[in-house]
Design a protein around this motif. Structure first.
Motif, short mmCIF file in Angstrom:
data_model
loop_
_atom_site.label_atom_id
_atom_site.label_comp_id
_atom_site.label_asym_id
_atom_site.label_seq_id
_atom_site.Cartn_x
_atom_site.Cartn_y
_atom_site.Cartn_z
N TYR A 71 -0.15 15.26 -23.40
CA TYR A 71 0.77 14.74 -22.49
C TYR A 71 1.80 13.93 -23.11
O TYR A 71 2.86 14.26 -22.98
CB TYR A 71 0.23 14.28 -21.27
CG TYR A 71 1.45 14.09 -19.98
CD1 TYR A 71 1.82 15.30 -19.37
CD2 TYR A 71 1.88 13.13 -19.90
CE1 TYR A 71 2.72 15.21 -18.11
CE2 TYR A 71 2.91 12.76 -18.88
CZ TYR A 71 3.37 13.78 -17.98
OH TYR A 71 4.46 13.69 -17.38
N ILE A 110 2.46 17.61 -14.00
CA ILE A 110 2.18 18.77 -14.53
C ILE A 110 2.96 20.02 -13.76
O ILE A 110 2.63 20.06 -12.86
CB ILE A 110 0.49 19.05 -14.65
CG1 ILE A 110 -0.17 17.88 -15.17
CG2 ILE A 110 0.35 20.56 -15.09
CD1 ILE A 110 0.05 17.61 -16.50
N GLU A 276 -3.27 22.14 -14.82
CA GLU A 276 -2.80 22.86 -15.76
C GLU A 276 -2.87 24.56 -15.81
O GLU A 276 -2.20 25.25 -16.57
CB GLU A 276 -3.32 22.38 -17.34
CG GLU A 276 -2.71 20.84 -17.57
CD GLU A 276 -3.81 19.95 -17.12
OE1 GLU A 276 -3.60 18.83 -17.29
OE2 GLU A 276 -4.77 20.30 -16.10
N LEU A 337 3.53 24.85 -20.74
CA LEU A 337 2.58 24.04 -21.73
C LEU A 337 2.43 24.68 -22.95
O LEU A 337 1.82 26.08 -22.80
CB LEU A 337 1.32 23.75 -20.87
CG LEU A 337 1.38 23.05 -19.55
CD1 LEU A 337 0.06 22.67 -18.82
CD2 LEU A 337 2.44 21.49 -19.60
N ILE A 342 -5.64 19.62 -23.19
CA ILE A 342 -6.05 19.33 -21.86
C ILE A 342 -7.01 18.14 -21.78
O ILE A 342 -7.40 17.54 -20.73
CB ILE A 342 -6.47 20.31 -20.57
CG1 ILE A 342 -7.61 20.86 -20.97
CG2 ILE A 342 -5.17 21.49 -20.45
CD1 ILE A 342 -8.17 21.86 -19.96
#
Length: 500
Positions: A71, A110, A276, A337, A342
Motif C-alpha cells: 500500500y 482500498i 482488496e 490494484l 496484501i
C-alpha cells in the motif's frame, strides 16, 4: 412447510455450481483471460500509461514492467483518486473506498469499482449456494440470518462513498433475504461494539436463527452473552441453527469452545474476503481448503514466503504453485490494484482444483532467532496439544522473549483459557514438541541450546477483549495477531495487568 424461496434454492444452487465448475475445470485459461482483460481495460489509465500497458502482451512483459508493491508504494496513486481524480489506477472513479486501519500510513483507502463490487457479493452468495448444492437442503433460508459486522453508515469524500468493507457489503443484501437479515439496520449502525452486541442479543433471542456469521472471536462474545442471559446452550436457544459462516481467522482453535457453547456440532463455511477482493470460499464440507476465485476479476501471483525478502524473488502464476508451500499472495484486480501485496500468506491444499488455506501474514511471524515460525504452525501445535482433553482455549498470541531475567531466550505464549489445564508446564512441553516437529529451524534452535522451550503466560478471563478495547479495536472485523516478531502486544498485556 418449505417456502417457494427455499424450494427454488436447490435447483438454482445446482445451476450456479455448474457455472462455477466451467472455470474450475479450465483454471489456466481462465486466469489468462482475466489477465488480458485487466491489461486492456487499464491501458489508458495513469498507471497503465506509466507502466506501458500498451506494450504488455505476456505475463513476462507484466513482470518486467510492473514491480510488486504494498500500500505504501501504491499510495501516491491512491491519494490522487481520494482527491477525486479519474482514470488513475482504473478507468473512471471508484464507487467506494473501503477504509481500513493501516500500519505506517494511518488509514488505508482500498478502491472498490463498479466492476469489482459484484464479485464480492457473488462469491459470498455462491459459497452458500455451493453448500446447498452439496447438501440438497435449503430449509435454513426460511429462518433468520445474522452477520456480525461493522457499521453500514458510509461517509462521502469527493463524490466517493467510504466505510468498512462489511458495512459497504451490507448495502448489497439481496431483496429476497432482506426480511431474514438481522440485526436491524438501526442496531447495525451502533458504533460501540459492546452496546451493539447487547442490542443484537436482545433482538435475536426471540427469533428462529438458522445462519450465524462473523469472525469467530466476536461471534464467541455474542454466544457468551446469550448464555449469560438464558443459562442455555446456543443450540437450545436457536433449535434450527445449523450453519456457521466465518472468515478472517482460522476456526480450528475456536471449534471446541464453539461446540461446547452450542451444545452440538454444526456445519461451517469458511470465507476469504478482504477489502482488496473476495479471494476464496469453502466449496465442499469434506475438503480442506477454500476454492480460489479465478474468475472474479483478480489475477494471482505467488512468491515463496521464505524468498520474499530476497532482492529479486521469483514470481509465479497458479500453473507453477505446489501443495504445502508457504506463498505470499500477490494480486492485480479490476479495482486497480497492480502486483499488490496484501500481506497474507497462503498454502495450497490442492491444485485440482486450486484450494488454499490462509497460513498467516508475512509480517506476522516470529524470527527473532532465525526460526521463521508462522501462524499456521502455532495454531496447529496448540490445537493438537489440547486435542482429546477438556482444555479449551478462548484466545492466544505469541511473542519472543529476547531478554529474560535469567536463562536462554524463549517464545512466550499468552493464552486465555476457558478450562485451565491441570498442568501448564506439561501443556507447554507438548506444544513445544509439536512446534519442533513442524518447524526444523525451531527444532535446531531448541536442540542447539539457542532457545529454551516455550513458556505459557495465562491471560485473565476476557483479557484479550480488554486489550483490544484498550487499543480501540474491539469488535467489527478487527483480529488479534496470532504472533508478533516484537513485544508490543506482550508489553501492553503486562502493562494492563491482564496476565495472571
Amino acid at each position: 412447510m418449505q417456502s417457494i424461496k427455499s424450494l427454488l434454492a436447490v435447483p438454482f444452487a445446482k445451476l450456479v455450481k455448474k457455472s462455477v465448475l466451467k472455470w474450475v475445470n479450465n483454471p489456466i485459461e481462465t486466469q489468462e483471460k482475466v489477465f488480458q482483460k485487466l491489461i486492456k481495460d487499464a491501458t489508458n489509465t495513469q498507471f497503465g500509461i506509466d507502466h506501458k500497458f500498451k506494450d504488455i502482451i505476456s505475463y513476462n512483459d507484466f513482470k518486467n514492467q510492473v514491480p510488486v508493491r504494498d500500500y505504501e508504494a501504491l499510495k501516491p496513486y491512491v491519494d490522487r483518486m481520494v482527491a477525486g481524480e479519474e482514470d488513475i489506477l482504473w478507468k473512471g472513479k471508484p464507487i467506494y473506498f473501503a477504509k481500513t486501519s493501516g500500519t505506517t500510513s494511518g488509514a488505508k483507502y482500498i478502491p472498490i469499482t463498479k466492476e469489482s463490487m459484484p464479485t464480492h457479493v457473488e462469491a459470498a452468495r455462491n459459497a452458500i449456494l455451493m453448500y446447498i448444492a452439496e447438501k440438497g437442503n435449503s430449509k435454513f433460508v426460511d429462518g433468520k440470518m445474522i452477520f456480525l459486522q461493522g457499521s453500514p453508515v458510509l461517509n462521502e469524500q469527493n463524490g466517493i462513498q467510504l466505510g468498512r468493507l462489511s458495512g459497504i457489503v451490507a448495502h448489497y443484501v439481496p431483496k429476497y433475504l432482506q426480511k431474514n437479515r438481522m440485526p436491524s439496520w438501526e442496531t447495525n449502525c451502533i458504533d460501540d461494539w459492546e452496546t451493539k452486541v447487547e442490542a443484537i442479543v436482545d433482538e435475536t433471542l426471540p427469533e428462529d436463527m438458522t445462519i450465524i456469521s462473523g469472525i469467530p472471536s466476536w461471534v464467541q462474545m455474542y454466544f457468551e452473552k446469550i448464555q449469560e442471559k438464558t443459562g442455555q446452550k446456543i443450540g437450545d436457544v436457536f433449535k434450527n441453527f445449523n450453519l456457521f459462516i466465518f472468515g478472517g481467522v482460522n476456526y480450528e482453535p475456536y471449534r471446541a469452545k464453539f461446540e461446547s457453547l452450542i451444545g452440538r456440532k454444526v456445519d461451517s463455511i469458511e470465507l476469504y474476503p478482504a477489502s482488496e477482493g473476495f479471494f476464496a470460499y469453502q466449496d465442499k464440507q469434506g475438503e480442506k481448503g477454500m476454492l480460489l476465485q479465478l474468475n472474479s476479476g483478480i489475477f494471482y501471483e505467488f512468491i515463496k514466503a521464505d524468498e520474499f525478502f530476497d532482492e529479486n524473488p521469483e514470481r509465479l502464476t497458479i500453473k507453477d504453485v505446489e501443495v504445502d508451500v508457504n506463498y505470499v499472495i500477490i494480486i492485480s484486480t479490476n479495482a486497480g490494484l497492480w502486483a499488490y501485496n496484501i500481506g497474507d500468506t497462503v498454502q495450497f491444499t490442492s491444485v485440482k482444483p486450486y484450494r488454499v488455506i490462509v497460513s498467516g501474514r508475512i509480517k506476522h511471524f516470529i524470527s527473532a532467532f532465525g526460526e521463521h515460525v508462522i501462524g499456521k504452525e502455532v495454531e496447529q501445535a496448540l490445537q493438537e496439544a489440547v486435542l482429546g482433553s477438556n482444555v479449551q482455549v478462548s484466545e492466544f498470541t505469541v511473542a519472543p522473549q529476547i531478554s529474560p531475567e535469567s536463562g536462554l531466550p524463549y517464545h512466550e505464549w499468552f493464552i486465555e483459557f476457558e478450562n485451565l489445564p491441570d498442568n501448564i508446564s506439561a501443556l507447554a512441553q507438548e506444544i513445544d514438541q509439536l512446534l519442533q516437529q513442524q518447524n526444523s529451524y525451531y527444532f535446531d534452535l531448541i536442540k542447539g541450546k539457542v532457545l529454551q522451550p516455550l513458556k505459557i503466560k495465562i491471560i485473565q478471563k476476557n483479557g484479550f477483549q480488554d486489550y483490544m478495547k484498550s487499543i480501540g479495536k474491539l469488535g467489527g472485523q478487527n483480529k488479534l495477531p496470532r504472533l508478533s516478531n516484537d513485544r508490543k502486544i506482550a508489553d501492553t498485556l503486562y502493562a494492563l495487568k491482564l496476565t495472571k
